[in-house]
Design a protein around this motif. Structure first.
Motif, PDB file in Angstrom:
ATOM      1  N   VAL A  43       0.839  -1.202   0.000  1.00  0.00           N
ATOM      2  CA  VAL A  43       0.000   0.000   0.000  1.00  0.00           C
ATOM      3  C   VAL A  43       0.874   1.253   0.000  1.00  0.00           C
ATOM      4  O   VAL A  43       0.622   2.207  -0.752  1.00  0.00           O
ATOM      5  N   LYS A  44       1.936   1.237   0.808  1.00  0.00           N
ATOM      6  CA  LYS A  44       2.856   2.381   0.863  1.00  0.00           C
ATOM      7  C   LYS A  44       3.534   2.589  -0.486  1.00  0.00           C
ATOM      8  O   LYS A  44       3.662   3.728  -0.959  1.00  0.00           O
ATOM      9  N   SER A  45       3.951   1.506  -1.131  1.00  0.00           N
ATOM     10  CA  SER A  45       4.578   1.594  -2.451  1.00  0.00           C
ATOM     11  C   SER A  45       3.602   2.141  -3.483  1.00  0.00           C
ATOM     12  O   SER A  45       3.971   2.961  -4.330  1.00  0.00           O
ATOM     13  N   TYR A 112      12.325   8.192  -8.781  1.00  0.00           N
ATOM     14  CA  TYR A 112      12.372   7.629  -7.433  1.00  0.00           C
ATOM     15  C   TYR A 112      11.617   8.577  -6.509  1.00  0.00           C
ATOM     16  O   TYR A 112      11.571   9.773  -6.753  1.00  0.00           O
ATOM     17  N   PRO A 113      11.060   8.068  -5.405  1.00  0.00           N
ATOM     18  CA  PRO A 113      10.392   8.967  -4.459  1.00  0.00           C
ATOM     19  C   PRO A 113      11.370   9.978  -3.873  1.00  0.00           C
ATOM     20  O   PRO A 113      12.539   9.674  -3.654  1.00  0.00           O
ATOM     21  N   LYS A 114      10.871  11.169  -3.627  1.00  0.00           N
ATOM     22  CA  LYS A 114      11.695  12.248  -3.085  1.00  0.00           C
ATOM     23  C   LYS A 114      12.178  11.937  -1.673  1.00  0.00           C
ATOM     24  O   LYS A 114      13.253  12.359  -1.265  1.00  0.00           O
ATOM     25  N   THR A 115      11.400  11.171  -0.940  1.00  0.00           N
ATOM     26  CA  THR A 115      11.726  10.873   0.458  1.00  0.00           C
ATOM     27  C   THR A 115      12.920   9.942   0.591  1.00  0.00           C
ATOM     28  O   THR A 115      13.426   9.762   1.682  1.00  0.00           O
ATOM     29  N   GLY A 116      13.353   9.330  -0.491  1.00  0.00           N
ATOM     30  CA  GLY A 116      14.482   8.413  -0.430  1.00  0.00           C
ATOM     31  C   GLY A 116      14.073   6.982  -0.151  1.00  0.00           C
ATOM     32  O   GLY A 116      14.909   6.098  -0.097  1.00  0.00           O
ATOM     33  N   ALA A 117      12.789   6.757   0.039  1.00  0.00           N
ATOM     34  CA  ALA A 117      12.315   5.391   0.264  1.00  0.00           C
ATOM     35  C   ALA A 117      12.446   4.609  -1.041  1.00  0.00           C
ATOM     36  O   ALA A 117      12.034   5.076  -2.087  1.00  0.00           O
ATOM     37  N   GLU A 118      13.044   3.457  -0.968  1.00  0.00           N
ATOM     38  CA  GLU A 118      13.256   2.630  -2.158  1.00  0.00           C
ATOM     39  C   GLU A 118      12.134   1.610  -2.318  1.00  0.00           C
ATOM     40  O   GLU A 118      12.379   0.456  -2.621  1.00  0.00           O
ATOM     41  N   ASN A 119      10.890   2.028  -2.107  1.00  0.00           N
ATOM     42  CA  ASN A 119       9.803   1.063  -2.204  1.00  0.00           C
ATOM     43  C   ASN A 119       9.138   1.054  -3.574  1.00  0.00           C
ATOM     44  O   ASN A 119       8.292   0.228  -3.838  1.00  0.00           O
ATOM     45  N   CYS A 120       9.521   1.985  -4.449  1.00  0.00           N
ATOM     46  CA  CYS A 120       8.997   1.981  -5.806  1.00  0.00           C
ATOM     47  C   CYS A 120       9.967   2.717  -6.724  1.00  0.00           C
ATOM     48  O   CYS A 120      10.839   3.448  -6.263  1.00  0.00           O
TER      49      CYS A 120
END
Length: 131
Positions: A43-45, A112-120
């Motif tokens: 869901v987060k991705s 890539y997400p701006k937050t740095g999360a590598e979930n997508c």
């Protein structure tokens, strides 16, 4: 190299070991089960991907509707002016700046997400020249 003949399996000549079929059925219950599902990361991705898709749409819409912009972008990329290419894409009004790679055949945007999360991660690859 010689061609070898192809033989079909003949169970009369090569019988299976006794109990091998039943043994496979007995092992089915001992295999490691799947872990319990937890959709939180999925869901987060998906939510992160939605934000990226908004930026992807802005870039694609700009390239699709503005021939002068596309021409300037191609010219800058072919001149290896990476800073101008990145600046042009940034000025479209996107929140997540993509990694941009290009070659004589086309351009690729890695979002890539701006937050740095590598979930997508969303990759858009566009051609500008047929080989």
């Amino acid at each position: 190299m010689e061609d070898f003949p192809y033989f079909l399996y003949d169970p009369d000549l090569f019988p299976l070991p006794v109990g091998s079929v039943n043994m496979n059925r007995e092992l089915e219950g001992t295999l490691r089960p799947y872990s319990a599902t937890n959709p939180d990361l999925l869901v987060k991705s998906a939510k992160s991907s939605q934000a990226l898709l908004v930026d992807v749409k802005k870039v694609i819409d700009t390239l699709a509707t503005s021939k002068p912009f596309s021409n300037r972008l191609m010219t800058a990329a072919q001149a290896s002016n990476q800073s101008l290419v990145a600046d042009m894409i940034r000025k479209i009004g996107i929140k997540n700046e993509p990694d941009i790679k290009y070659n004589p055949d086309g351009i690729r945007f890695d979002f890539y997400p701006k937050t740095g999360a590598e979930n997508c991660h969303i990759i858009i690859s566009l051609k500008w020249r047929d080989i």
